[in-house]
Every structure is written in structure tokens, then in C-alpha cells.
Design an enzyme around this catalytic site. Structure first.
Site: not given
Length: 495
Positions: A30, A57, A131-132, A276
Site C-alpha cells: 500500500c 497499490g 502500509n504493512g 524495486y
């Protein structure tokens, strides 16, 4: 009251999550964004912040704004530009906001699981974007259900929001209640949380997922939170610093305050963020990730040289490493593949003939450039190998005489439990095959991966300050057995 505006259907084709249609890459969890800026159009600023974080996302997007105690919320399936328009943004007034781009790692890809998650507390509503990935979701869910919380989604993010509500409802204030809740969470979490009184930002004690602070100049200075610095750049905010592992920042009319809620943080930033995930123009460790990725290419050129006529990267993520490879090796850099930059997530399935042609919807070889040439193709990673094999075939069909592949990261042998979708272990090609066996399956003339040591040394930081569990199986946060069994299928990994 929480106005919720809907644009599209909650029901999406199930085939979008099939292996055939998914990219052969680890996929991000996210992107999050938060802002406190009374007098400014916080919804529009959040929209642009999410737009810059779209790569993190693409399944859903949402924004919650606070106008005093009233929350205005809009979230739906799709890209940021599909979910929002001028009319919708005009219906999101307020002085502060949080926003979210989602790729599902916990909870299915449905509108009900889109964020921000909004819950009620005795102090008013709170909106949370995450996020996670937590690793103790089963335990946390049981605790919340015992307290009669009505969980309406299947996400760990909603559980964090309710855990905060539970603590606040015992009589604690926003900060104390949130900190108490964070101590109940295990795993990876970078959070932005909006309340009627201000905006919070926090990272887990390992700082596995990134979160940065920016400033909007004015009188007074206003503050912004974002997953990456590119989310600050787009709105003209200046990068101030990272939110530290185990830190909570509290942004109100009085400015920014910092609280260290964990006294023993141990930095373990996900190394794949640098390789990345994050955009190449985002800053980490005081430099752009483009610079780090070029160094990875230089390093693998030193470790695994090969004689060839040209080198190029798989667009876009492999390009910086390919340029670095060229600089050290002396092999000329050229464009061998053209990317259709307008291909996004589509629910119109290609015909069987198109599927058999493989990657041509997104990548098309330059036949006159490749014909008769010995080529080196550089990519950042291989997960399942499906796309890489199609790519090699496309290059040979275009007339390449030799195809050599160089990967600017080590073999991915273990799944991630901290917010990245890397499949179960049996689907990771490097978990079951040696490098020689992978080369044979991909039908390349040679294949080499960057060394684990080289990847870490080129960060120019403390090599112990990164999570590289997907390469080693050394997880910095203990994984409960029932969670581990869901992805760690194999007992033995082939190195």
C-alpha cells in the site's frame, strides 16, 4: 455521520488475482498519505499525493477528511484517477486528511476492504491508513471479538483501528491509546491516522515499511506524511526526515511533536523497497533510489561479466541497473524493449492468442535492434519465472543471437509476511531450483544473480539495518507457526 460516496461496483472479476494475470514480481502492499493544513484543499493535495504513490497499490484508493468532528469519506476500487474526480473531491472538505492506495495482502480485493478504515471512539471518529502486514492478526482478532467489536472487513488494518478505539474507550487520550494499541501489534506497520484533533504517523519498531515527513511552507508551516518522498514532491512539500522506527509523530495546530513509544527499535527497512518497490526518484538515505539501483548494476557487472553486443533493462525497474552494468562492463547500453506505459490493470481478459504471445501487451521487442545481437537483459528480480521465460522467448523470436540475463538482487527463496505479496514458497522458482536449473527453464544462455553481500554493501549503510528475509529466511519479527505454515510450504530450500 460519515458520508460515503460510491462510484463503482463492489464485485470484481475473480480472475484478476489468478497467477496467469499477475505480474511476475513481488507486489507491494500500500501507499499512505496524511496532511494537516487548515485553509488548504487537503482532499486535492491528498489526491495528488496518492497519485504519486500509485505504484504502491492499484486495487483501491480512498481519502478521509475531517471537518471539525465530521468525517467525509470516499473510497472505491480502481486507480486514484478512476476513484476520484473534481466533483467528488469538492465533497471532501476539511482541515486534515489521510489517504490510501491498496494492494491487498491481508483481506480480499473488495471494496469493503478499501481504506482508510473509519471507526468510532469515545473521543470521536478516527480514520486509519496502513502500509504493512501484522503477523499476530489471529490473536488480535480474537481479542477484539471478545470485546464485542463488530469487524466488518477482513483486514488487519481495521483491527489496528479498533485496537486504538478499545484503548481510547478505557479513558486514554489519542496518544496514550494509540501507543498502547501499537504495543499489541506485531509485524510491519506504517500508519497515518486522522482524528478530530490532529494527524498521527508511526512506524513499527523495525521500520520495515517507509514513512516520511514533509513541510509545506507558509505561516505557520504545515506538515505532510507520505510513504515516499515522491508523494511530497508532487505537492511542493519539502522533505524533512523519516519517521523513525518506533516513533509516533503528532501533528496539530501547535506543529509537530515526536514520541518514542518503543525504547528498543531495531531498524530493518525492507531492502526490496530500495531494489524495486519505491519510485527511483524517491529519497532514501539521502540519495535517490536511482543511484542505488545503478550501483547494483555496476556490482553485478563486476561479479558476473559476460561478453555481449548490448545491454538493456526490463522497463522500467531494470533500467538503472542496466545503465550501471554498461558503465562498468563497457557493453553499450541500448533500448531493446519498448513499454506500453498506458497498460494498467484491466478487467477485459485477452484472447487465448494474445495470452500465448505473452508480454506483448506491455513490452514489445525492437526487432531491428536485437536481430543477430548477443544481448544482456537486466531485471531487478525473478519470482515465479513465468514472465521472464516469455520475455526470453520474445527476444529470441526477434532475432537475438544470444540472451544473457542478469538479476540485480539475489534469488528470492522465501515469502514475505510483512506486507509484500511474494506467493507461497512452492511458487518461488529459486526455492525449488538451482541457478543452473532456472537458466535452463528460462532458456537463457547464461543467468547470474547479484550476491546478497553485494546488495547490502551497495546501500552504503549498516548492512544489519535491512530486512532481507525473502532472500535468507531470517525474519526479524517472529512469525507464528499457523501464519508461517500458510506460505512456508517447503522444508528444504535449494541454494
Amino acid at each position: 455521520m460519515i458520508p460515503i460516496h460510491s462510484v463503482t461496483s463492489d464485485d470484481l472479476p475473480q480472475q484478476i488475482n489468478s497467477l496467469e494475470n499477475r505480474p511476475d514480481k513481488p507486489e507491494e502492499a500500500c501507499g499512505v498519505f496524511g496532511i494537516y493544513a487548515p485553509g488548504q484543499d487537503v482532499a486535492k493535495l491528498t489526491y495528488f499525493g496518492l497519485y504519486a504513490l500509485q505504484h504502491r497499490g492499484q486495487e483501491s484508493a480512498g481519502i478521509a477528511t475531517f471537518e471539525g468532528t465530521q468525517v467525509h469519506l470516499h473510497k472505491d476500487m480502481g486507480l486514484v484517477s478512476q476513484v476520484f474526480n473534481e466533483t467528488i473531491l469538492a465533497q471532501l472538505p476539511g482541515s486534515l486528511a489521510v489517504g490510501h492506495n491498496r494492494y491487498s495482502t491481508t483481506g480480499s480485493s473488495r471494496k469493503v476492504n478499501a481504506q482508510p478504515a473509519v471507526v468510532e471512539t469515545r473521543l470521536g471518529l478516527l480514520a486509519l491508513a496502513h502500509n504493512g502486514n501484522l503477523v499476530n492478526t489471529v490473536q488480535l482478532r480474537e481479542e477484539l471479538l471478545k470485546s464485542n467489536f463488530n469487524l466488518i472487513t477482513t483486514t488487519d488494518s481495521e483491527m489496528i483501528a479498533y485496537a486504538i478505539a478499545q484503548e481510547v474507550n478505557t479513558g486514554l487520550d489519542w496518544l496514550e491509546g494509540s501507543i498502547r494499541a501499537f504495543h499489541r501489534c506485531q509485524g510491519a506497520f506504517s500508519l497515518v491516522i486522522a482524528t478530530p484533533d490532529g494527524v498521527m504517523g508511526t512506524r513499527d519498531p523495525n521500520g520495515i515499511r517507509p514513512l516520511v515527513i514533509g513541510t509545506l511552507q507558509g505561516n505557520p508551516v504545515r506538515y505532510v506524511l507520505a510513504s515516499e518522498t515522491c508523494g511530497l514532491d508532487i505537492i511542493g512539500a519539502d522533505f524533512l526526515r523519516d519517521v523513525e522506527p518506533g516513533e509516533l509523530v503528532w501533528i496539530t495546530e501547535q506543529g509537530l511533536s515526536s514520541f518514542r513509544w518503543n525504547q528498543q527499535p531495531q531498524r530493518k527497512l525492507c531492502i526490496f523497497e530500495m531494489i524495486y518497490f519505491a519510485r527511483p526518484d524517491s529519497l532514501m538515505h539521502n540519495e535517490s533510489l536511482y543511484s542505488y539501483r545503478m550501483r547494483l548494476g555496476r556490482r553485478i557487472a563486476q561479479e558476473s561479466p559476460v561478453d555481449a553486443d548490448m545491454v538493456f533493462g526490463v522497463p522500467d525497474s531494470g533500467i538503472p541497473a542496466a545503465i550501471g552494468f554498461s558503465q562498468v562492463s563497457g557493453v553499450p547500453y541500448a533500448e531493446g524493449l519498448i513499454k506500453n506505459r498506458y497498460v494498467g490493470r484491466t478487467f477485459i481478459q485477452p484472447t487465448q492468442t494474445m495470452r500465448e504471445s505473452g508480454i506483448k501487451m506491455k513490452l514489445n521487442p525492437l526487432k531491428d535492434v536485437l536481430f543477430g545481437k548477443r544481448v544482456i537483459i537486466v531485471d531487478d528480480s525473478i519470482v515465479r519465472g513465468t514472465t521472464s521465460r516469455k520475455l526470453v522467448k520474445a527476444l529470441r523470436d526477434a532475432g537475438a543471437a544470444e540472451v544473457h540475463m542478469r538479476i540485480s538482487s539475489p534469488p528470492v527463496t522465501h515469502p514475505c509476511f510483512y506486507g509484500i505479496d511474494t506467493d507461497t514458497q512452492d511458487q518461488l522458482i529459486a526455492a525449488t531450483k538451482s541457478v543452473a536449473e532456472i537458466a535452463k527453464q528460462l532458456e537463457v544462455d547464461s543467468l547470474a544473480y547479484l550476491s546478497w553481500e553485494g546488495m547490502l554493501e551497495e546501500t552504503r549503510e549498516d548492512t544489519n539495518s535491512f530486512c532481507s528475509a525473502c532472500f535468507t529466511g531470517d525474519y526479524p519479527v517472529a512469525i507464528p507457526e499457523q501464519v508461517k505454515r500458510s506460505k512456508l510450504i517447503l522444508e528444504k530450500v535449494v541454494i
